[in-house]
Motif scaffolding. Sequence first.
Motif, PDB file in Angstrom:
ATOM      1  N   ARG A   1      -9.125  22.422   3.438  1.00 26.12           N
ATOM      2  CA  ARG A   1      -9.498  23.838   3.349  1.00 26.12           C
ATOM      3  C   ARG A   1      -8.516  24.733   4.101  1.00 26.12           C
ATOM      4  O   ARG A   1      -8.615  25.957   4.046  1.00 26.12           O
ATOM      5  CB  ARG A   1     -10.904  24.050   3.917  1.00 26.12           C
ATOM      6  N   ARG A   2      -7.609  24.115   4.820  1.00 29.31           N
ATOM      7  CA  ARG A   2      -6.701  24.894   5.654  1.00 29.31           C
ATOM      8  C   ARG A   2      -5.342  25.052   4.979  1.00 29.31           C
ATOM      9  O   ARG A   2      -4.907  24.192   4.214  1.00 29.31           O
ATOM     10  CB  ARG A   2      -6.544  24.227   7.026  1.00 29.31           C
ATOM     11  N   SER A   3      -4.666  26.171   5.265  1.00 27.60           N
ATOM     12  CA  SER A   3      -3.358  26.402   4.665  1.00 27.60           C
ATOM     13  C   SER A   3      -2.310  25.491   5.296  1.00 27.60           C
ATOM     14  O   SER A   3      -2.474  25.021   6.413  1.00 27.60           O
ATOM     15  CB  SER A   3      -2.948  27.873   4.837  1.00 27.60           C
ATOM     16  N   ARG A   4      -1.272  25.224   4.535  1.00 23.60           N
ATOM     17  CA  ARG A   4      -0.122  24.439   4.969  1.00 23.60           C
ATOM     18  C   ARG A   4      -0.482  22.982   5.288  1.00 23.60           C
ATOM     19  O   ARG A   4       0.184  22.331   6.079  1.00 23.60           O
ATOM     20  CB  ARG A   4       0.562  25.095   6.172  1.00 23.60           C
ATOM     21  N   PHE A   5      -1.541  22.497   4.666  1.00 24.88           N
ATOM     22  CA  PHE A   5      -1.859  21.070   4.778  1.00 24.88           C
ATOM     23  C   PHE A   5      -1.427  20.399   3.475  1.00 24.88           C
ATOM     24  O   PHE A   5      -1.893  20.753   2.394  1.00 24.88           O
ATOM     25  CB  PHE A   5      -3.356  20.848   5.011  1.00 24.88           C
ATOM     26  N   ASN A   6      -0.523  19.466   3.584  1.00 23.53           N
ATOM     27  CA  ASN A   6      -0.005  18.761   2.407  1.00 23.53           C
ATOM     28  C   ASN A   6      -0.798  17.493   2.164  1.00 23.53           C
ATOM     29  O   ASN A   6      -1.046  16.721   3.103  1.00 23.53           O
ATOM     30  CB  ASN A   6       1.473  18.409   2.621  1.00 23.53           C
ATOM     31  N   TYR A   7      -1.164  17.298   0.907  1.00 20.20           N
ATOM     32  CA  TYR A   7      -1.987  16.125   0.588  1.00 20.20           C
ATOM     33  C   TYR A   7      -1.668  15.626  -0.815  1.00 20.20           C
ATOM     34  O   TYR A   7      -1.484  16.409  -1.741  1.00 20.20           O
ATOM     35  CB  TYR A   7      -3.469  16.489   0.664  1.00 20.20           C
ATOM     36  N   SER A   8      -1.562  14.318  -0.966  1.00 18.24           N
ATOM     37  CA  SER A   8      -1.419  13.739  -2.303  1.00 18.24           C
ATOM     38  C   SER A   8      -2.102  12.378  -2.328  1.00 18.24           C
ATOM     39  O   SER A   8      -2.129  11.662  -1.321  1.00 18.24           O
ATOM     40  CB  SER A   8       0.062  13.567  -2.667  1.00 18.24           C
ATOM     41  N   GLN A   9      -2.658  12.049  -3.458  1.00 22.10           N
ATOM     42  CA  GLN A   9      -3.193  10.700  -3.638  1.00 22.10           C
ATOM     43  C   GLN A   9      -2.757  10.192  -5.004  1.00 22.10           C
ATOM     44  O   GLN A   9      -2.688  10.944  -5.971  1.00 22.10           O
ATOM     45  CB  GLN A   9      -4.718  10.659  -3.510  1.00 22.10           C
ATOM     46  N   THR A  10      -2.417   8.919  -5.039  1.00 22.37           N
ATOM     47  CA  THR A  10      -1.918   8.315  -6.273  1.00 22.37           C
ATOM     48  C   THR A  10      -2.649   7.014  -6.537  1.00 22.37           C
ATOM     49  O   THR A  10      -2.630   6.106  -5.689  1.00 22.37           O
ATOM     50  CB  THR A  10      -0.404   8.017  -6.157  1.00 22.37           C
ATOM     51  N   TYR A  11      -3.301   6.948  -7.687  1.00 25.66           N
ATOM     52  CA  TYR A  11      -3.895   5.687  -8.119  1.00 25.66           C
ATOM     53  C   TYR A  11      -2.855   4.942  -8.939  1.00 25.66           C
ATOM     54  O   TYR A  11      -2.301   5.486  -9.883  1.00 25.66           O
ATOM     55  CB  TYR A  11      -5.139   5.928  -8.983  1.00 25.66           C
ATOM     56  N   ILE A  12      -2.564   3.703  -8.567  1.00 22.58           N
ATOM     57  CA  ILE A  12      -1.622   2.937  -9.373  1.00 22.58           C
ATOM     58  C   ILE A  12      -2.355   2.395 -10.594  1.00 22.58           C
ATOM     59  O   ILE A  12      -3.587   2.249 -10.577  1.00 22.58           O
ATOM     60  CB  ILE A  12      -0.962   1.805  -8.555  1.00 22.58           C
ATOM     61  N   PRO A  13      -1.635   2.100 -11.681  1.00 21.52           N
ATOM     62  CA  PRO A  13      -2.302   1.662 -12.922  1.00 21.52           C
ATOM     63  C   PRO A  13      -2.814   0.231 -12.867  1.00 21.52           C
ATOM     64  O   PRO A  13      -3.356  -0.260 -13.843  1.00 21.52           O
ATOM     65  CB  PRO A  13      -1.194   1.802 -13.976  1.00 21.52           C
ATOM     66  N   HIS A  14      -2.646  -0.413 -11.730  1.00 20.88           N
ATOM     67  CA  HIS A  14      -3.095  -1.791 -11.572  1.00 20.88           C
ATOM     68  C   HIS A  14      -4.380  -1.837 -10.749  1.00 20.88           C
ATOM     69  O   HIS A  14      -4.575  -1.038  -9.831  1.00 20.88           O
ATOM     70  CB  HIS A  14      -2.032  -2.630 -10.861  1.00 20.88           C
ATOM     71  N   GLY A  15      -5.229  -2.793 -11.090  1.00 21.98           N
ATOM     72  CA  GLY A  15      -6.428  -3.036 -10.309  1.00 21.98           C
ATOM     73  C   GLY A  15      -6.371  -4.426  -9.708  1.00 21.98           C
ATOM     74  O   GLY A  15      -5.423  -5.174  -9.907  1.00 21.98           O
ATOM     75  N   TYR A  16      -7.410  -4.763  -8.941  1.00 21.97           N
ATOM     76  CA  TYR A  16      -7.460  -6.108  -8.363  1.00 21.97           C
ATOM     77  C   TYR A  16      -8.845  -6.723  -8.522  1.00 21.97           C
ATOM     78  O   TYR A  16      -9.854  -6.021  -8.608  1.00 21.97           O
ATOM     79  CB  TYR A  16      -7.042  -6.097  -6.891  1.00 21.97           C
ATOM     80  N   MET A  17      -8.858  -8.030  -8.584  1.00 23.98           N
ATOM     81  CA  MET A  17     -10.092  -8.793  -8.714  1.00 23.98           C
ATOM     82  C   MET A  17      -9.991 -10.028  -7.835  1.00 23.98           C
ATOM     83  O   MET A  17      -8.952 -10.695  -7.803  1.00 23.98           O
ATOM     84  CB  MET A  17     -10.293  -9.209 -10.172  1.00 23.98           C
ATOM     85  N   GLU A  18     -11.057 -10.316  -7.106  1.00 24.24           N
ATOM     86  CA  GLU A  18     -11.030 -11.458  -6.183  1.00 24.24           C
ATOM     87  C   GLU A  18     -11.801 -12.655  -6.749  1.00 24.24           C
ATOM     88  O   GLU A  18     -12.882 -12.509  -7.326  1.00 24.24           O
ATOM     89  CB  GLU A  18     -11.600 -11.064  -4.827  1.00 24.24           C
ATOM     90  N   LEU A  19     -11.206 -13.815  -6.564  1.00 26.01           N
ATOM     91  CA  LEU A  19     -11.795 -15.086  -6.981  1.00 26.01           C
ATOM     92  C   LEU A  19     -11.745 -16.036  -5.780  1.00 26.01           C
ATOM     93  O   LEU A  19     -10.898 -15.884  -4.901  1.00 26.01           O
ATOM     94  CB  LEU A  19     -11.000 -15.682  -8.146  1.00 26.01           C
ATOM     95  N   THR A  20     -12.633 -16.996  -5.751  1.00 25.37           N
ATOM     96  CA  THR A  20     -12.674 -17.938  -4.630  1.00 25.37           C
ATOM     97  C   THR A  20     -12.273 -19.329  -5.074  1.00 25.37           C
ATOM     98  O   THR A  20     -12.796 -19.847  -6.071  1.00 25.37           O
ATOM     99  CB  THR A  20     -14.086 -17.983  -4.004  1.00 25.37           C
TER     100      THR A  20
END
Length: 471
Positions: A182-201
């Motif tokens: 909400r504040r000025s001059r705050f830089n922000y970015s988020q990037t979702y990569i096209p890959h996902g993950y799945m865990e197996l045991t």
Amino acid sequence: MEKSADRPNKKKVVAVVGGGLVGALNACFFAKRGFDVEVFETREDIRQAKIVKGRSINLALSHRGRQSLKHVGMEEKIVSQGIPMNARMIHSRNGKQSPIPYGKKGQYILSVDRANLNKELLTEAETYPNTKLNFDHKLQDWSAETGLMTFVRSDGSKEQIKADLIVGCDGAFSAIRKQFLRRSRFNYSQTYIPHGYMELTMPPINGEFAMKPNYLHIWPRNTFMMIALPNLDKTFTCTLFMPFDEFEKITTGDEVIEFFQKYFPDTIPLLGVDALKKDYFRLPAQAMVSVKCSPYHIGDKCVLMGDAAHAVVPFYGQGMNAGFEDCIVFDEIMDQLNEDFSAVLHEYTRVRVPDDHAIADLAMYNYIEMRAHVNSKWFLFRKYVDNFLHFLMPKKIIPLYTMVTFTRTRYHQAVERWHWQNKVINRGLLLCATGAVLGGSYMLMKNPPDINKLSIPAEKIWSRLVAFGTS
């Protein structure tokens, strides 16, 4: 009620929002300095929880994380609960296994269990009499001007506290960070990569590990990969990283087995056909996000650390280590600037932002290295060259992975040095190759071969090639 008003002493109050790994460790750092520390966690106490919610990707503990744990007397205990991994073990599609050491002899990273580490850090934080852990407290609002914070509990009740310093350690989707936006001059970015993950045991076989335990096992397949890290209960946690559209193509148990038979055939008998069919559909593939922002602070009242400041994808094994290093870097700056929050927070942002942005970029790069480059002969050759030069000139040439994983060289400086070293080494190799070609040409010109002697073998080779082509 406003709790800080009733305090008989004048010690500063530090509110740590988030009781995960970085929040719990931060509580130890601040409590050790004598501050009154209040930790607020949205979830219930994981030490009493029957089911621990949240991510479960195994963690790789390395030098930066260990140094931070050492500062609060936790290194030895945590290391004793980890499993050393001395090298990557590369699994080819034909079943061949090839180790690639992480560094020099004796250098290793540790496979540690996320939930157990979190429990140990919370328990350690609780040993300080000036620390209080507050679970089931969800942050509703806070003021950067006054430090007043409002929390709501699952029964609807509210609680307020006024803090001298608010430390946001509440993860990639931080509630604290929302005020920054909400504040000025705050830089922000988020990037979702096209890959996902799945865990197996991968379960034990006859009570023992199904594969060699002191390795991080990797099945690189260019556009996707699977890794496996060992656990103390003799299981392996296998994580399949793959584009979401590839996950979505597999809709039946038979298709799962067909896919694994094609790309990971050596794992099928170890995972088990029935278990593999069941585990693959137990949960959908999970997303991975990379977050960058700056600055990390607001005035002298609030600072972001860990994933709240710099969530990274898990491919360099530095997410936790970078978060833990946040704690020790902040602590070192506190020493330098005599705990003056207004100066400390500004300096922390100045020092830490370029490093955290650098490791976020490196983590993205390392995914390509792990799933594709490790199959390259040039990559392996360069690894050997880098390690050989490091052996000859240990202070002049240091491999990137060594700088990142086995030292506290600042991340952005490690990247700068890596680029410089690559330029120097590549030029050196080019000069060597050019010299070899020129030298060979000179020798041929000085001592030309007898063409008549060469023509017979050449004719024989040509005849054999023609015969082979028509067979």
